[in-house]
Design a protein around this motif. Structure first.
Motif, PDB file in Angstrom:
ATOM      1  N   GLY A 118       0.725  -1.216  -0.034  1.00  6.58           N
ATOM      2  CA  GLY A 118       0.056  -0.377   0.035  1.00  6.58           C
ATOM      3  C   GLY A 118       0.617   1.430   0.160  1.00  6.58           C
ATOM      4  O   GLY A 118      -0.339   2.411  -0.129  1.00  6.58           O
ATOM      5  N   THR A 119       1.696   0.583   0.312  1.00 10.65           N
ATOM      6  CA  THR A 119       2.848   2.105  -0.010  1.00 10.65           C
ATOM      7  C   THR A 119       3.532   2.417  -0.963  1.00 10.65           C
ATOM      8  O   THR A 119       4.770   3.064  -0.413  1.00 10.65           O
ATOM      9  CB  THR A 119       4.650   2.548   1.631  1.00 10.65           C
ATOM     10  N   GLU A 120       3.547   1.329  -1.795  1.00  8.56           N
ATOM     11  CA  GLU A 120       4.869   1.374  -2.931  1.00  8.56           C
ATOM     12  C   GLU A 120       5.155   2.930  -3.773  1.00  8.56           C
ATOM     13  O   GLU A 120       5.472   3.209  -4.376  1.00  8.56           O
ATOM     14  CB  GLU A 120       4.065   0.564  -3.597  1.00  8.56           C
ATOM     15  N   LYS A 121       3.261   3.375  -4.285  1.00  4.03           N
ATOM     16  CA  LYS A 121       3.258   4.876  -4.906  1.00  4.03           C
ATOM     17  C   LYS A 121       4.277   5.565  -4.022  1.00  4.03           C
ATOM     18  O   LYS A 121       5.335   6.355  -4.340  1.00  4.03           O
ATOM     19  CB  LYS A 121       1.980   4.797  -5.383  1.00  4.03           C
ATOM     20  N   SER A 122       3.784   5.432  -3.052  1.00  2.00           N
ATOM     21  CA  SER A 122       5.114   7.134  -2.160  1.00  2.00           C
ATOM     22  C   SER A 122       5.489   6.804  -1.479  1.00  2.00           C
ATOM     23  O   SER A 122       6.916   7.781  -2.040  1.00  2.00           O
ATOM     24  CB  SER A 122       3.951   7.278  -0.820  1.00  2.00           C
ATOM     25  N   PHE A 123       6.509   5.068  -2.109  1.00  2.00           N
ATOM     26  CA  PHE A 123       7.933   5.031  -1.790  1.00  2.00           C
ATOM     27  C   PHE A 123       8.858   5.561  -3.503  1.00  2.00           C
ATOM     28  O   PHE A 123       9.708   5.738  -3.247  1.00  2.00           O
ATOM     29  CB  PHE A 123       7.978   3.617  -1.685  1.00  2.00           C
TER      30      PHE A 123
END
Length: 400
Positions: free
Chosen positions: A175-180
């Motif tokens: 769920g944090t892939e894009k923000s990473f």
């Protein structure tokens, strides 16, 4: 309850692992005096090319595939090491064995990279804890530094590994892939090379966040399908499966003579031509081979084969030398030959296009130029002189 179970089934846990400055690390195991010093691996002459370099050398602007002359100018205090592919292949096999004994699905992406699909193991061990323990085991048993990335797919895991280097580990929570990915340079995206990077920068794109905010149709108009692929990776969209390396196929070529022959010049020309084609196909598919099999069928239909394990390569120069060596060992000079064949197996992904330890920048550029011509105009548009003579002879025979 059903929804929760379905989510558990679908959620992927993909690990990417990369041996840090692999060639340099292996050399440091053999010679402790190289530790913490700038090291260059490659040809010893000024016309040679850098096959690998230590982090200490990279601080001076040195990188792989750079002309050795320039690398030594940038970092004159660097220690030059010739390189030993036998040792590198040996340690690569050791790491693969350790991983394969423990991971359910393993893909050997290159001589120093692996992908692991550990989906479902979180129910028993916890994927992150399991990955950390595996990394420590590799370091303990081989002495080699290694970095890991863990996420839901190959792209994010590979980028996570890059941010963890040197010798680190990084998990990107679901769920944090894009923000990473968002604050990272577009250079971090796999398949963004020098030309693509320049094109994107000319469009005003420097960070992955900008790609995420763009319409996919825009990328398609500018870069075609390649642009769509880059947009998907920037948005952490990657469904590529982890493919067990043991399932990699071999590639082969055979030639049956119209008239059985013992003419050595003709036999060698045919073998050289086959190797040229096979080596090109390896490079086109981004693969290396570690095993050669030569087949000879005599006029009485007796068939004999001989196999040789080699260090990972896709260089026609190396493959030709080994095949001719096999031929000299296998051939019985008292009988006519009906067929010869060559098979390349134990394939893994990789891009060691030429022997970087022996070849120079001219050989590198020549190989790239020849492959470019073959890719765009056909494999028969450029070939070695020895192969050309054989092709001319065949055409002349058809004219009579």
């Amino acid at each position: 309850m059903i929804r929760s179970f379905a989510k558990e089934i679908m959620e992927k846990h993909i690990v990417h692992c990369d041996l840090d400055t692999f060639f340099v690390s292996v050399e440091r195991l053999q010679n402790a005096e190289l530790i913490n010093k700038p090291v260059l691996i490659g040809g010893s002459s000024d016309r040679g090319v850098v096959a690998s370099c230590s982090y200490e050398a990279r601080k001076y602007g040195v990188h792989s595939a750079m002309p050795m002359r320039l690398a030594r100018q940038l970092c004159p205090e660097a220690i030059l090491v010739k390189g030993d592919m036998d040792q590198y292949s040996k340690y690569s096999a050791m790491v693969t064995e350790i991983i394969s004994e423990r991971a359910p699905i393993v893909e050997k992406a290159s001589i120093d990279e692996h992908y692991l699909d550990v989906s479902g193991m979180d129910k028993f061990f916890g994927c992150w804890k399991w990955t950390q323990e595996l990394r420590q085991r590799i370091i303990k048993e081989t002495g080699l530094p290694i970095s890991f990335g863990l996420s839901i797919n190959k792209t994010v895991s590979k980028i996570a590994t890059g941010t963890a280097k040197p010798s680190g580990e990084r998990q990107v929570e679901t769920g944090t892939e894009k923000s990473f990915l968002a604050p990272l340079s577009i250079k971090k995206i796999p398949m963004v090379g020098a030309k693509t990077y320049t094109l994107l920068r000319n469009m005003g794109i420097s960070k992955i966040r900008t790609l995420q905010e763009m319409e996919v149709q825009t990328m398609h108009r500018v870069m075609g399908q390649n642009g769509v692929s880059i947009w998907k990776k920037a948005n952490a969209l990657d469904n590529a499966p982890v493919i067990p390396f043991s399932e990699q196929k071999s590639m082969s070529s055979e030639h049956t003579f119209e008239i059985d022959t013992i003419e050595m010049t003709l036999l060698r020309k045919i073998l050289i031509t086959m190797i040229d084609e096979l080596a090109f196909n390896l490079r086109k598919e981004g693969k290396l081979t570690a095993c050669i099999t030569l087949k000879i069928r005599y006029s009485n239909f007796d068939t004999h084969t001989r196999q040789m394990k080699i260090t990972y390569t896709n260089s026609e120069k190396i493959l030709t030398e080994r095949v001719l060596e096999l031929f000299d060992k296998l051939y019985s000079r008292r009988m006519l030959i009906r067929l010869v064949g060559v098979k390349l197996s134990n394939l893994i992904a990789g891009s060691h296009q030429v022997d970087l330890f022996d070849d120079g920048i001219k050989e590198l550029n020549l190989g790239v130029a020849m492959d470019y011509i073959r890719m765009h105009f056909g494999t028969d548009k450029i070939m070695r002189a020895v192969s050309l003579k054989e092709e001319v002879q065949r055409k002349e025979k058809r004219c009579y």
